[in-house]
Write an enzyme that holds these catalytic residues in place. Sequence first.
Site, PDB file in Angstrom:
ATOM      1  N   HIS A 194      29.314  35.504   9.558  1.00 50.37           N
ATOM      2  CA  HIS A 194      27.875  35.622   9.803  1.00 50.37           C
ATOM      3  C   HIS A 194      27.132  35.936   8.507  1.00 50.37           C
ATOM      4  CE1 HIS A 194      27.788  40.075   9.534  1.00 50.37           C
ATOM      5  NE2 HIS A 194      28.973  40.028  10.105  1.00 50.37           N
ATOM      6  N   CYS A 210      32.484  42.081  10.196  1.00 55.41           N
ATOM      7  CA  CYS A 210      33.556  41.096  10.159  1.00 55.41           C
ATOM      8  C   CYS A 210      33.559  40.458   8.779  1.00 55.41           C
ATOM      9  CB  CYS A 210      33.340  40.053  11.245  1.00 55.41           C
ATOM     10  SG  CYS A 210      33.615  40.676  12.925  1.00 55.41           S
TER      11      CYS A 210
END
Length: 240
Positions: A194, A210
């Site tokens: 992302h 993440c």
Amino acid sequence: MTRRSLLASATAAAAATALAGCTTNGPPQRNRVIEEARPIEQKLGAPVSMYAAVNDGGHAVPAVPFDRIEQRYLRQVVSDPTGERPGTVVVDTSNHFLYVVQRFGRAMRYGVGLGRQGFEWSGNGVIEWKQHWPRWFPPEEMIERRPELDKYRARQVPGTNEWEGGMPAGVTNPLGARALYIYQDGKDTLYRLHGSPEWWSIGKSVSSGCVRLINQDVIDLYDRVAEKSPIVVTSGLRVT
């Protein structure tokens, strides 16, 4: 359609306290259309143009001070060190790189930032779906630690499979301009690629999140990678 479970972290107003993150407890995306990757000219522009301010989907993404980031983490075409077939995405957690394998022994490489969740999964998977300017849904345990995030809690609409709530998309949203969701054997790995407004975290491992990319890079990545593309997450690449 069942509810998707997504990992998350939080964003604070001040840059010094902002956290990058994935999402958790997010609603499903309904009636999605599989998107194919668009061919992009191989030759890249200068960093000043690649990381310039851009208006994307009505959101004003600020310019990135690329001269304050190690040059190796800037977007660039390199010799492919992965040995994977073209179209494969490879995340090298040991070196904080993400590759999109191309033809003729080349790869597009991006610098990434990692957090605790970024090291919790490795192996082979599939980019099951992608999303423009996703909403962010903090996990229950984060809301318990930070009650002010309760306003972003995911809430199911009574009698439906639809969800409401979450932090609206925007340049301060922890998921940034794009999110790519990774599945393995048909199941959600809770592993995400992302965007992030935290350009200073690229090449570093911080407390949460993440795999995060500079927003300008995740916009570029999104257009190079089709849904259902294979992804490999490893710490075993040797990079010179």
